[in-house]
Design a protein around this motif. Structure first.
Motif, PDB file in Angstrom:
ATOM      1  N   GLU A 197       6.147  -4.573  -0.393  1.00 36.83           N
ATOM      2  CA  GLU A 197       5.171  -4.464   0.683  1.00 36.83           C
ATOM      3  C   GLU A 197       5.634  -3.480   1.762  1.00 36.83           C
ATOM      4  O   GLU A 197       4.848  -3.086   2.624  1.00 36.83           O
ATOM      5  CB  GLU A 197       4.947  -5.838   1.324  1.00 36.83           C
ATOM      6  CG  GLU A 197       4.445  -6.899   0.352  1.00 36.83           C
ATOM      7  CD  GLU A 197       4.549  -8.299   0.930  1.00 36.83           C
ATOM      8  OE1 GLU A 197       4.611  -8.416   2.176  1.00 36.83           O
ATOM      9  OE2 GLU A 197       4.561  -9.263   0.148  1.00 36.83           O
ATOM     10  N   ILE A 198       6.905  -3.094   1.702  1.00 31.06           N
ATOM     11  CA  ILE A 198       7.481  -2.196   2.707  1.00 31.06           C
ATOM     12  C   ILE A 198       7.663  -0.788   2.168  1.00 31.06           C
ATOM     13  O   ILE A 198       7.267   0.204   2.793  1.00 31.06           O
ATOM     14  CB  ILE A 198       8.847  -2.745   3.179  1.00 31.06           C
ATOM     15  CG1 ILE A 198       8.670  -4.101   3.849  1.00 31.06           C
ATOM     16  CG2 ILE A 198       9.531  -1.756   4.124  1.00 31.06           C
ATOM     17  CD1 ILE A 198       9.969  -4.827   4.100  1.00 31.06           C
ATOM     18  N   VAL A 199       8.276  -0.707   0.988  1.00 28.20           N
ATOM     19  CA  VAL A 199       8.547   0.602   0.399  1.00 28.20           C
ATOM     20  C   VAL A 199       8.325   0.529  -1.117  1.00 28.20           C
ATOM     21  O   VAL A 199       9.288   0.516  -1.899  1.00 28.20           O
ATOM     22  CB  VAL A 199       9.971   1.093   0.763  1.00 28.20           C
ATOM     23  CG1 VAL A 199      11.020   0.064   0.390  1.00 28.20           C
ATOM     24  CG2 VAL A 199      10.281   2.447   0.149  1.00 28.20           C
ATOM     25  N   PRO A 200       7.065   0.470  -1.551  1.00 28.73           N
ATOM     26  CA  PRO A 200       6.783   0.447  -2.990  1.00 28.73           C
ATOM     27  C   PRO A 200       7.231   1.757  -3.628  1.00 28.73           C
ATOM     28  O   PRO A 200       7.268   2.804  -2.975  1.00 28.73           O
ATOM     29  CB  PRO A 200       5.262   0.286  -3.036  1.00 28.73           C
ATOM     30  CG  PRO A 200       4.786   0.869  -1.748  1.00 28.73           C
ATOM     31  CD  PRO A 200       5.843   0.530  -0.734  1.00 28.73           C
ATOM     32  N   LEU A 201       7.597   1.684  -4.885  1.00 30.46           N
ATOM     33  CA  LEU A 201       8.029   2.883  -5.593  1.00 30.46           C
ATOM     34  C   LEU A 201       6.854   3.852  -5.769  1.00 30.46           C
ATOM     35  O   LEU A 201       5.707   3.428  -5.876  1.00 30.46           O
ATOM     36  CB  LEU A 201       8.606   2.508  -6.960  1.00 30.46           C
ATOM     37  CG  LEU A 201       9.981   1.820  -6.931  1.00 30.46           C
ATOM     38  CD1 LEU A 201      10.301   1.227  -8.298  1.00 30.46           C
ATOM     39  CD2 LEU A 201      11.077   2.796  -6.500  1.00 30.46           C
TER      40      LEU A 201
END
Length: 369
Positions: free
Chosen positions: A317-321
């Motif tokens: 939810e913060i840094v998806p690939l």
């Protein structure tokens, strides 16, 4: 050591009632290792492929039931104050919050149960040498068996290792560990894989390596993945120059709270060092992704005292690939907001009494009446 490991890992226990059969297989394995040139040894080694069936592994995911809301109030209150006391523990402070953990655990809160067992087994603030304390961990693990059997089997293996509970055979710890892996426990899957790697026989080595990979992949894809399993798979993929796969595995490792993976991910997306090995990864530069991974890594590294609860389960939810777009972010992970936020409201005496009564516990101590 090799004999002891072989005597264990050749046993895949579908039911713990099969322990006697397992020990018979274990005895055979020991005899073969000790006497490979005897008639028995030659006969068994000749049919060694049939013994490999005992190593087979099918990935199962551990199923975590929803947490009861009322019990969660007690758990969060206890955990918040527990966290505040972990950096420089003050004697006696933890005892104030154990009743809340106990009452929550007795009402089906598996997170409270796991945290409580960690405290009882490892905390220097608790006197673990008394028979009462040793018995308490066993008591809570019996409760856990009813709602989270895979994790409970993992804890049985730990208790047998340290000599808690009733007497067991010398290999029972490993038997419970393998059962935990088969039921879906991420830690057990990684640890059994590590034991399998100690088999050096060239005849079975390729099969063993495939099984280890299956266990690691299963472990890192659990709802609550094992950080070391993901880290090891990331390293293997990196050595094979499969950098995109290494990126995925590193992401899973960070999700499990493995801080060094955050640094790897940050450098993969951007590094000022022109000679960095990460330049060979071929990952398009992304300054914001690099920054977010580094912020998360720094928090994990500085707050290692919050383990084993420390994690980044909200990582996607913060840094998806990539190619997913980055969402807005306030710069904090979920556990950080909890730790740095206001203390949860103290559960009312009425709620504590109600939940304690439901479980047959003393509301003041959280222990059985």
């Amino acid at each position: 050591m090799r004999i002891k490991i072989l005597s264990t890992i050749l046993i895949s226990i579908p039911l713990l009632a099969a322990c006697d059969i397992g020990r018979e297989l274990a005895k055979t394995a020991i005899d073969v290792v000790k006497n490979p040139q005897t008639e028995t040894g030659k006969q068994v080694m000749g049919s060694y492929s049939s013994k490999l069936k005992n190593l087979e592994f099918t990935c199962v995911k551990e199923q975590f039931p929803s947490l009861p809301q009322e019990a969660d109030q007690l758990y969060r209150y206890a955990l918040y104050h527990d966290f505040k006391n972990r950096w420089l523990p003050k004697p006696g402070v933890l005892d104030r919050y154990l009743p809340y953990y106990r009452i929550a655990a007795a009402n089906g809160h598996w997170q409270a149960n796991l945290t409580l067992q960690e405290i009882l087994l490892k905390s220097k603030d608790i006197n673990l040498e008394t028979r009462e304390r040793r018995g308490e961990g066993i008591y809570w693990n019996e409760k856990l068996m009813k709602i989270l059997p895979a994790s409970a089997h993992y804890w049985w293996s730990l208790y047998i290792d340290v000599g808690y509970g009733p007497k067991h055979g010398p290999d029972d710890s490993f038997i419970y560990l393998r059962k935990a892996a088969d039921l879906g426990n991420a830690k057990a899957q990684y640890e059994v894989g590590e034991l399998l790697l100690k088999i050096k026989d060239e005849m079975v080595r390729p099969t063993v390596l495939k099984i280890v990979d299956k266990m690691r992949v299963c472990s890192l894809n659990q709802t609550y993945p094992d950080g070391m399993a993901a880290r090891m798979m990331a390293a293997d993929a990196r050595n094979e120059e499969n950098f995109q796969q290494s990126l995925v595995f590193s992401h899973q490792a960070l999700k499990a709270g493995e801080s060094s993976s955050g640094l790897t991910l940050s450098r993969a997306f951007y590094t000022e060092n022109s000679k960095s090995k990460h330049k060979n990864w071929g990952i398009p530069t992304d300054l914001e992704r690099s920054k977010r991974y580094r912020i998360i890594r720094d928090f994990l590294w500085k707050n290692a005292h919050l383990k084993p609860e420390l994690n980044v389960h909200d990582l996607d939810e913060i840094v998806p690939l990539p190619p997913a777009k980055l969402p807005s972010w306030d710069g904090k992970i979920a556990i950080q907001r909890f730790v740095e936020g206001p203390a949860p409201a103290k559960p009312s005496d009425e709620l504590v009494r109600k939940l304690a009564q439901q479980a047959g516990l003393d509301p003041k101590t959280g222990l059985p009446k």
